[in-house]
Design an enzyme around this catalytic site. Structure first.
Site, mmCIF file in Angstrom:
data_model
loop_
_atom_site.group_PDB
_atom_site.id
_atom_site.type_symbol
_atom_site.label_atom_id
_atom_site.label_comp_id
_atom_site.label_asym_id
_atom_site.label_seq_id
_atom_site.Cartn_x
_atom_site.Cartn_y
_atom_site.Cartn_z
ATOM 1 N N LYS A 251 0.864 -1.192 0.000
ATOM 2 C CA LYS A 251 0.000 0.000 0.000
ATOM 3 C C LYS A 251 0.892 1.232 0.000
ATOM 4 C CE LYS A 251 -3.035 2.759 3.025
ATOM 5 N NZ LYS A 251 -3.879 2.841 4.245
ATOM 6 N N ASP A 256 -2.438 10.388 3.323
ATOM 7 C CA ASP A 256 -3.833 10.002 3.556
ATOM 8 C C ASP A 256 -4.529 11.045 4.424
ATOM 9 O OD1 ASP A 256 -6.251 8.770 3.948
ATOM 10 O OD2 ASP A 256 -5.475 7.197 5.287
ATOM 11 N N LYS A 263 -9.806 13.255 7.999
ATOM 12 C CA LYS A 263 -9.301 12.930 9.336
ATOM 13 C C LYS A 263 -9.221 14.205 10.176
ATOM 14 C CE LYS A 263 -6.248 9.086 8.014
ATOM 15 N NZ LYS A 263 -6.845 8.032 8.838
ATOM 16 N N ASP A 274 1.865 6.660 5.312
ATOM 17 C CA ASP A 274 0.846 5.684 4.910
ATOM 18 C C ASP A 274 1.258 4.942 3.635
ATOM 19 O OD1 ASP A 274 -1.499 4.424 5.581
ATOM 20 O OD2 ASP A 274 -2.780 5.803 4.464
ATOM 21 N N ASP A 333 -11.970 7.293 3.896
ATOM 22 C CA ASP A 333 -10.738 7.082 4.662
ATOM 23 C C ASP A 333 -10.345 5.596 4.711
ATOM 24 O OD1 ASP A 333 -8.541 7.759 6.155
ATOM 25 O OD2 ASP A 333 -9.635 8.084 8.020
ATOM 26 N N GLU A 335 -9.297 3.790 2.406
ATOM 27 C CA GLU A 335 -8.834 3.859 1.014
ATOM 28 C C GLU A 335 -7.782 2.807 0.679
ATOM 29 O OE1 GLU A 335 -7.471 5.523 3.377
ATOM 30 O OE2 GLU A 335 -5.359 5.151 2.955
ATOM 31 N N ARG A 337 -7.549 -0.378 1.241
ATOM 32 C CA ARG A 337 -8.093 -1.617 0.651
ATOM 33 C C ARG A 337 -8.520 -1.400 -0.793
ATOM 34 N NH1 ARG A 337 -12.285 -1.795 5.533
ATOM 35 N NH2 ARG A 337 -10.558 -0.598 6.378
HETATM 36 N N1 BES Z 1 -3.960 4.793 6.905
HETATM 37 C C1 BES Z 1 -5.064 4.567 7.762
HETATM 38 C C2 BES Z 1 -4.761 3.599 8.904
HETATM 39 C C3 BES Z 1 -3.794 4.104 9.928
HETATM 40 C C4 BES Z 1 -4.231 4.824 11.006
HETATM 41 C C5 BES Z 1 -2.465 3.796 9.832
HETATM 42 C C6 BES Z 1 -3.348 5.277 11.957
HETATM 43 C C7 BES Z 1 -1.558 4.240 10.787
HETATM 44 C C8 BES Z 1 -2.001 4.978 11.855
HETATM 45 C C9 BES Z 1 -6.226 3.996 6.961
HETATM 46 O O1 BES Z 1 -6.302 4.420 5.658
HETATM 47 C C10 BES Z 1 -7.469 4.427 7.638
HETATM 48 O O2 BES Z 1 -7.724 5.603 7.654
HETATM 49 N N2 BES Z 1 -8.222 3.475 8.185
HETATM 50 C C11 BES Z 1 -9.409 3.778 8.888
HETATM 51 C C12 BES Z 1 -10.444 2.754 8.483
HETATM 52 C C13 BES Z 1 -11.817 3.069 8.925
HETATM 53 C C14 BES Z 1 -12.344 4.296 8.190
HETATM 54 C C15 BES Z 1 -12.694 1.884 8.665
HETATM 55 C C16 BES Z 1 -9.104 3.695 10.373
HETATM 56 O O3 BES Z 1 -8.313 2.860 10.783
HETATM 57 O O4 BES Z 1 -9.633 4.524 11.103
HETATM 58 ZN ZN ZN Z 2 -4.574 5.015 4.764
HETATM 59 MN MN MN Z 3 -7.382 6.236 5.459
#
Ligand code: BES
Ligand code: ZN
Ligand code: MN
Length: 485
Positions: A251, A256, A263, A274, A333, A335, A337
């Site tokens: 990824k 992000d 966010k 990310d 967010d 994204e 996947r």
């Molecule tokens: N890149 C983030 C995950 C992440 C969060 C990595 C904090 C490192 C530190 C990912 O894209 C994301 O935002 N995931 C969301 C998913 C949710 C919207 C289902 C998350 O983990 O909040």
């Molecule tokens: Zn992300």
């Molecule tokens: Mn995200």
């Protein structure tokens, strides 16, 4: 920092560090020093450092004892890495430019000595380029390590470790650079530079090619960004012709913001890393390629920037992936996947892999579950999972197995499309893995490593400064060495 091998320690060098096993009293040292070490409760524990001073031939020298732990320890290799790292950490910004490192007093094999040197080399990497006002006493001073007492074979063994260090450093650099420096096209350019002349072959797809292929999910994430999305493949044909390749997919969200599901501001800067999955894959490939591994290995990286914009995807939008499956985007967010599903599908279609392993900073929920100690490992194949767990133990890029299954899978069914891109409140890392699983062809061994808690550290570690850890590069290299060569 360079590592040089020599028979006699250069007389002008003021610092001499000796690797010492737990409980051993090294011979040939000033008894005052030995007494000082005892008085300071120096035991030779892995990474413990004692420094004293001694007059040698009329010059004052700084003499360090660096603990390597117990000689017979199960994780001896990692302890030796820690010792090498500790010696360098002590003098990296000390004002000293050179260090003599004595490997001759701890009964080391060539491989053991290599571990010390790998730890030393890895710990020396830092990214100070933008700190133009850094005071002189905080700047990196240590430029050279003169190795003495190295057992027979250490020098030739070092070539392999130097290749690994090169890969890990590349991962650290990619992860550390901010998103105005590392974006999809510049990520590709940095890889082109790093792999030039190595014999690896780079394949780059831009938005036009990906549109042609129908990668609606990956392109959907990138469509709010001014930066052009990229799909990068690095191919290394070091194995037998016709042998199915091991494929690693990363990824690479170079920033992000969350997109329209934006966010919160505090901590958003973390999302420059990310792309840590893609960084791990690029660095892992560089290690594999640099040591000319006898295996067919391919790294695939989905590179996009996730931004809010008039052209960005919205919650509720339905995207059609390259596989033909459709996705309802309930949260922009989630994204990662979306990027991976097209990258994974393309990788399977294009390369017919022996197995696919993806790396992604995919979910915050993974950090809630495992903290910063293990990446989460999800797999449809127990043998593959066990190999990755073993490679993780060897390299200290630790993984912990997590479950997947049909009961989790149904949590991402959508009323309007084939699936939605988020599950409910619970088991967020597992529903993310289930999403990816829907893009794995029947019969393809697959593993997914959610490394959200592993790529960045707010404190220094045995082999890294505060910041990028380099996680994943060594795991990939070790997996290839142990199971694909
Ligand atoms: N890149 C983030 C995950 C992440 C969060 C990595 C904090 C490192 C530190 C990912 O894209 C994301 O935002 N995931 C969301 C998913 C949710 C919207 C289902 C998350 O983990 O909040
Ligand atoms: Zn992300
Ligand atoms: Mn995200």
């Amino acid at each position: 920092m360079q590592i040089l091998f020599t028979d006699t320690s250069p007389a002008q060098t003021r610092v001499r560090a000796t690797i010492v096993n737990q409980g051993d009293t090294p011979e040939g040292l000033d008894p005052v020093l030995i007494e000082g070490a005892e008085a300071s409760r120096f035991k030779g524990n892995a990474g413990q450092v004692f420094e004293g001073f001694a007059s040698v031939d009329g010059a004052t020298k700084r003499i360090a004892l660096v603990g390597a732990g117990e000689k017979g320890a199960d994780d001896r290799r990692l302890k030796l890495e820690r010792a090498g790292g500790a010696a360098v950490a002590k003098y990296l910004r000390s004002g000293e430019g050179e260090l003599v490192l004595d490997l001759g007093k701890a009964g080391l094999s060539a491989e053991d000595a290599g571990a010390v040197l790998l730890g030393a080399k890895l710990r020396s990497w830092a990214h100070d380029e933008y700190r133009t006002k850094l005071s002189a006493d905080k700047k990196i001073s240590l430029k050279t390590v003169h190795v003495v007492g190295a057992p027979e074979g250490t020098e030739s063994d070092w070539e392999r470790n130097a290749a690994i260090a090169r890969g890990v450093e590349f991962t650290k650099k990619l992860v550390t650079e901010p998103a105005n420096i590392v974006y999809p096209e510049s990520f590709v350019a940095l890889c082109q530079e790093a792999f030039a002349g190595t014999g690896a072959e780079l394949v780059v797809l831009g938005e036009a090619e990906m549109t042609e292929l129908g990668m609606g999910a990956l392109l959907g994430v990138g469509q709010g960004s001014r930066r052009e999305s990229q799909l990068l493949a690095i191919r290394w044909n070091g194995g037998k012709e016709g042998d199915k390749p091991s494929v690693f997919v990363g990824k690479g969200v170079t920033f992000d913001t969350g997109g329209i599901s934006i966010k919160p501001a505090p901590g958003m800067e973390d999302m420059k890393w990310d792309m840590g999955g893609a960084g791990a894959v690029a660095g892992g490939m560089l290690a594999v390629v640099s040591r000319k591994a006898k295996a067919n290995v391919i790294g695939v990286m989905g590179l996009v920037e996730n931004m809010p914009d008039g052209n960005a995807i919205r919650p509720g939008d339905v995207l059609t992936t390259m596989s033909g499956q459709t996705v309802e985007v309930l949260n922009t967010d989630a994204e990662g996947r979306l990027v991976l599903c097209d990258a994974l599908h393309w990788a399977q279609e294009t390369f017919d892999p022996a197995q696919v392993v993806d790396f992604a900073t995919l979910t915050g929920a993974m950090i809630v579950a495992l903290g910063n100690e293990h990446g989460g490992l999800f797999a449809n194949d127990d043998a593959l999972a066990d190999k990755l767990l073993a490679a993780g133990k060897t390299t200290d890029d630790k993984l912990w197995r997590m479950p997947i299954g049909p009961a989790y899978d149904k949590l991402i069914n959508s009323p309007i499309a084939d699936m939605k891109n988020i599950g409910g409140r619970w088991a967020g890392s597992i529903t993310a893995a289930q999403f990816l699983h829907r893009f794995i062809k029947k019969g393809t061994p697959w593993a997914h490593c959610d490394i959200a808690g592993m790529v960045w550290s707010d404190k220094p570690g045995a082999t890294h400064e505060k910041g990028a850890t380099g996680y994943g590069a060594r795991l990939i290299d070790q997996f290839v060495a142990d199971y694909a060569e």
